[in-house]
Design an enzyme around this catalytic site. Structure first.
Site, PDB file in Angstrom:
ATOM      1  CB  CYS A  78      12.674 -66.890  58.726  1.00 55.18           C
ATOM      2  SG  CYS A  78      14.272 -67.182  59.544  1.00 55.18           S
TER       3      CYS A  78
ATOM      4  CG  HIS B  26      14.769 -65.444  54.722  1.00 60.86           C
ATOM      5  ND1 HIS B  26      13.995 -64.447  55.285  1.00 60.86           N
ATOM      6  CD2 HIS B  26      15.555 -65.926  55.724  1.00 60.86           C
ATOM      7  CE1 HIS B  26      14.306 -64.328  56.567  1.00 60.86           C
ATOM      8  NE2 HIS B  26      15.244 -65.209  56.860  1.00 60.86           N
TER       9      HIS B  26
ATOM     10  CD  GLU C  76      12.393 -63.105  52.245  1.00 61.31           C
ATOM     11  OE1 GLU C  76      12.879 -62.766  53.339  1.00 61.31           O
ATOM     12  OE2 GLU C  76      11.706 -64.135  52.080  1.00 61.31           O
TER      13      GLU C  76
END
Length: 221
Positions: free
Chosen positions: A86, A189, A191
């Protein structure tokens, strides 16, 4: 082991949890001195992650103030795998227009600009990827796979050979994944991107595990 750099402007728990699910241990590094201590204590530190939440200028200030700027530069110089996430990806570009003009790390030529006024900002939610170039980071990722974005600014890639995948948002084709040598970046992102994101993190772990430090020396900044 992968070192996650802490700029003091974001919660790192989701990033660390993502790598845990991907089968890799992480440690948080908040200052340059801690990086040197880690390298002196362990010989299995193979990768660096530069996450980011917040403003470009603040993040660059924190990189300099904490000594982590040298960690990033050292990783790039050594060829140690580095992943920007990001804002962390945006920091790898030359310039940003976020709240003024700011100089970035310059790994990727190009600048970071705000989305046009005809789309909702921030760009927040799930978007599908268009993979434009094969790369180990994207092994197993297919066109149309969805990942999770949260950002108000996006990169403008100057050298198209660095672009691995893109996502369409309004009239803007957003650079979603970039790579140059051992340095990679995702605007989204991973994750927080479910199975697709976990696959990308596992791919980065594999890239890290395949890396070896320069022969005859421990790599230092």
């Amino acid at each position: 082991m992968i070192a996650v750099l802490d700029l003091g402007i974001g919660n790192l728990s989701s990033v660390r949890s993502g790598f845990l699910r991907a089968g890799e241990e992480t440690t948080v590094i908040a200052r340059g001195e801690a990086w040197e201590e880690l390298l002196a204590a362990r010989d299995d530190v193979t990768g660096v992650v530069l996450p980011g939440v917040g403003a470009f200028g603040d993040a660059m200030f924190q990189l300099r103030a904490s000594g982590l700027l040298n960690v990033v530069r050292g990783a790039v110089r050594e060829g140690r795998p580095l992943l920007g996430i990001c804002l962390g990806m945006q920091l790898l570009f030359s310039l940003s227009e976020e709240h003024g003009s700011h100089v970035g790390l310059g790994v990727f030529p190009g600048k970071v600009v705000r989305f046009p006024n005809d789309v909702k900002v921030p760009h927040m939610g799930w978007n599908d990827l268009t993979v434009v170039k094969d790369h180990p980071l994207l092994a197993g990722v297919r066109k149309g796979d969805y990942v999770y974005f949260v950002h108000s600014f996006h990169a403008v890639v100057q050298d198209e050979q660095h672009l691995l995948a893109a996502a369409q948002y309004g009239r803007t084709l957003v650079p979603a994944v970039v790579a140059k040598g051992s340095v990679c970046g995702t605007q989204f992102h991973p994750e927080k991107s479910g199975p697709v994101g976990e696959k990308i993190l596992r791919n980065f772990v594999a890239i890290c595990r395949a890396w070896t430090a320069p022969k005859g020396e421990k790599a230092h900044v």
